[in-house]
Design an enzyme around this catalytic site. Sequence first.
Site, PDB file in Angstrom:
ATOM      1  N   HIS A 158       0.834  -1.220   0.000  1.00 34.44           N
ATOM      2  CA  HIS A 158       0.000   0.000   0.000  1.00 34.44           C
ATOM      3  C   HIS A 158       0.863   1.263   0.000  1.00 34.44           C
ATOM      4  CE1 HIS A 158      -3.442  -2.612   1.154  1.00 34.44           C
ATOM      5  NE2 HIS A 158      -2.493  -3.238   1.843  1.00 34.44           N
ATOM      6  N   SER A 279      15.527  21.013 -16.553  1.00 37.04           N
ATOM      7  CA  SER A 279      14.349  21.798 -16.911  1.00 37.04           C
ATOM      8  C   SER A 279      14.823  23.065 -17.590  1.00 37.04           C
ATOM      9  CB  SER A 279      13.574  22.129 -15.642  1.00 37.04           C
ATOM     10  OG  SER A 279      12.870  23.340 -15.799  1.00 37.04           O
ATOM     11  N   LYS A 285      16.696  21.023 -11.514  1.00 35.32           N
ATOM     12  CA  LYS A 285      15.950  19.815 -11.850  1.00 35.32           C
ATOM     13  C   LYS A 285      16.782  18.693 -12.468  1.00 35.32           C
ATOM     14  CE  LYS A 285      11.657  19.644 -12.084  1.00 35.32           C
ATOM     15  NZ  LYS A 285      10.815  18.791 -11.278  1.00 35.32           N
ATOM     16  N   GLU A 292       9.978   7.767 -17.113  1.00 35.70           N
ATOM     17  CA  GLU A 292       8.601   8.249 -17.317  1.00 35.70           C
ATOM     18  C   GLU A 292       8.076   7.811 -18.684  1.00 35.70           C
ATOM     19  OE1 GLU A 292       7.927  12.431 -15.337  1.00 35.70           O
ATOM     20  OE2 GLU A 292       9.924  12.336 -16.192  1.00 35.70           O
TER      21      GLU A 292
END
Length: 461
Positions: A158, A279, A285, A292
Amino acid sequence: MNKKRFVKGNLKKGASDEVLSFTESVSNDWRLYKYDIAGSIAHATMLAECDIITSGEKDAIAGALKEIENEIDSGKFEFKYELEDIHMNIEASLAERIGETGKKLHTARSRNDQVSLDLRLWMRDQINDIVVLISKCQSELVCKGKDNIEIIMPGFTHLQHAQPILAAHYLLAYVEMLERDKGRLKDCLKRVNVSPLGSCALAGTTLPTDPKITAGLLGFDSVCANSIDAISDRDFCAEFAFCLSSLFSHLSRLSEDWILWSSEEFGFIDLDDSFCTGSSMMPQKKNPDCLELMRGKCGRIYGNLTSLLTLIKGLPLGYNRDMQEDKEAVFDSAETAVKCLSLLKDLIKGSNFRESGINKIIDKGFLDATAFAEYLVKKGTPFREAHKIVGEIVQKCSELSCAFNELSIDKLKEFSNMIENDVYEVLGAKNCVKNLKSFGSSSPEFVRMRLKEWESALAGV
Ligand code: ARG
């Protein structure tokens, strides 16, 4: 492209440019050219062996087909979309080169059995390549596990702290999943590796052919035993797309784990910079783009499976042109799988567990609660009772903001008089992992043994 219109059979009118560009498939199925040519050479050989063409004609056909293959290899061949598909492009070029003899190649063959043949030959190679790439990813996971055998990390259910595990055990979980994916692909190969050639348009042929010869020449295990089924079957495509869907369900879970783990909040893993991007605006970043995208590509892989299942649903038995739509789906799934797997193996290699990040939270969240309950069970407390007692101790510790092993023995005894000084030998993440015993568990002994087994199973990939 050359816009010569073709009028076939009993049609009075050729197709318009719009229709030609709507119906053509060569812009996709050109990928099958090597298989189409190999299939045609085998077919010509069979025709010669069965005395349907002469061996001189067979040699002329095979020679010209090789020439065509070389031209396609070197980018010199001009594909014509008005010739619809790869089969007609190659056959038309053959006839241009050797005239009447070239026109004999399509004897006792239809594009219906030809396209299924090409697709099966192509898929066979794809499956073998993908299986090798999966093995390479497994090897990297095993290697990473060996290099980090001492690292203990939180295991989650979980997405909450559950029990401590070895990082290597976590990595081996993916090795197991990938092994099943390989198994599914190899099993799919059994159904792919059956030759449809000889089924012709639908009913077979009146000519004295021998489909076993072509099947043997092309390395098939057997010949399709029903010509109608042979030219109608696309379940091998759906099965292949499902195998890759299962694979991507696993790749997307690994991607998700590592995206989370590389975040500031977790800080469990460092990804190699070369698989991340910065970024354009935020200078600090480091985004896990490759992971992804891998997670995102699951969408198209599942989409291709859905397309194929929808495509074959309710089709009247026999060949239907709808089936031309099968190729884009399987091509895309295979190409996506190959790209992702070859990237993933290097990504795994370049990623490193961040022990300092893991150690920051390893003593939080009562990862040792289950081991504590099992300690009480060993002392004779029924499990349900032990579960309740440890639950109460969790509440106490939460109030005091401390871990179990920070409570004194007297405090612990207030919850159960079964608790003795030896309790400190089972508490804490390290002790939990060390004391694990069951088969398949995170026990260091078991995990080391499994790493060795995988290492030898994957040797030489
Ligand atoms: N391009 C077609 C396909 O991919 C080849 C088979 C065409 N057969 C036919 N009878 N029109 O399915």
